[in-house]
Design a protein around this motif. Structure first.
Motif: not given
Length: 312
Positions: A257-276, A194-200
């Protein structure tokens, strides 16, 4: 009966008061009519967005599949489109249409119903004269807040839509039942996404509504164009481009995050995508996002303007 003919009374700001004496008025209008009451604005927003959603659902499905694509899957818009159509049929491109329409009916009705009151309240607090053009920052802030409010209320249908687009089975009620089993009634809204959804949503609507309103005002007030379908289309295209540029990274994080592929932190999710996958992977769906937002915005805003006039 009196033979005295009455002069037609031109409404303030109408096209009639700009026509020179002796010349026939050009069919059309110069300015938009006053906004309809709250309930009718909400209805117009729901109708306009559902019209756009039904017409562009297949593009949104391709965008979601690109965001969730595993290694070796097609990475282009056309490639993913053909892949889904070949493996799942045309119906696969419209997975999640029912929750998408439910989401639009709730989300857009609230967003479009609250946008004008929020905009007016901010302008009043900032002491912006009523005869001046609305500053861009007010349009952006009002659009972002209106979108965030609508998103919070429509979160369960948004999650159901994404999961069905990603290939889940069971239909909208199955997706909502699964979501309920994961977190109960409260979990339908307090999902980690919900947090990244509202931010988006804040980012998208700040860019989308502000760009549309500002461009439309530029064309009609500064360049003195008659407000018409052409103005609405041009403003909608600019709106879609601005929304796509601003929202693609956070939209990717929200989808994962909605599909369960990331945790609950949007910035960490973006960082993981950028890193991999590299920084450019954050914009892997930019073209698909814009290709979806551009026609969606055109259909939505043109339909919205027509519904507003019909309901005014």
């Amino acid at each position: 009966m009196s033979n005295v003919q009455r002069k037609p009374v031109a409404r303030k700001g109408s096209h009639a008061d700009e026509v020179a004496p002796g010349k026939k008025a050009v069919k059309g209008y110069a300015v938009a009519p006053p906004p309809p009451p709250l309930g009718r604005r909400m209805l117009a927003g729901a109708l306009g967005s559902c019209t756009a959603e039904a017409g562009t659902m297949w593009l949104d499905t391709v965008k979601v599949r690109l965001q969730l694509a595993p290694p070796g899957a097609p990475t282009s818009l056309v490639g993913m489109l053909l892949f889904v159509a070949r493996t799942e049929g045309i119906g696969g491109l419209f997975g999640g249409l029912t929750p998408a329409l439910l989401r639009q009916a709730s989300y857009q009705s609230i967003k479009m119903g609250t946008f004008d009151p929020i905009k007016a309240a901010i302008a009043k607090a900032a002491r912006v004269p009523s005869n001046e053009a609305m500053p861009f920052w007010i349009l952006a802030l009002a659009g972002g807040l209106a979108g965030a409010i609508g998103t919070v209320i429509a979160t369960p249908t948004e999650i159901a839509k994404v999961r069905l687009q990603a290939g889940a089975s069971g239909g909208v009620f199955g997706a909502l039942s699964t979501l309920h089993a994961e977190g109960g009634i409260i979990g339908l809204w307090l999902h980690p996404s919900i947090v990244p959804n509202v931010q988006r949503s804040f980012v998208v609507n700040a860019a989308e509504l502000a760009a549309y309103e500002w461009t439309k005002a530029l064309l009609t007030r500064t360049l003195r164009w008659r407000e018409s379908t052409a103005v609405h289309v041009l403003a909608a295209v600019v709106s879609g481009l601005c929304a796509a540029l601003a929202s693609t990274p956070v939209d990717m994080a929200k989808t994962r995050m909605m599909n369960g592929d990331c945790g609950a932190n949007m910035l960490r999710c973006l960082a993981d995508v950028a890193a991999t996958s590299g920084v450019l992977a954050l914009y892997a769906s930019l073209f698909a996002t814009w290709m979806r937002l551009a026609p969606w915005n055109v259909i939505n805003f043109v339909s919205l303007e027509r519904y507003k006039r019909l309901l005014a």
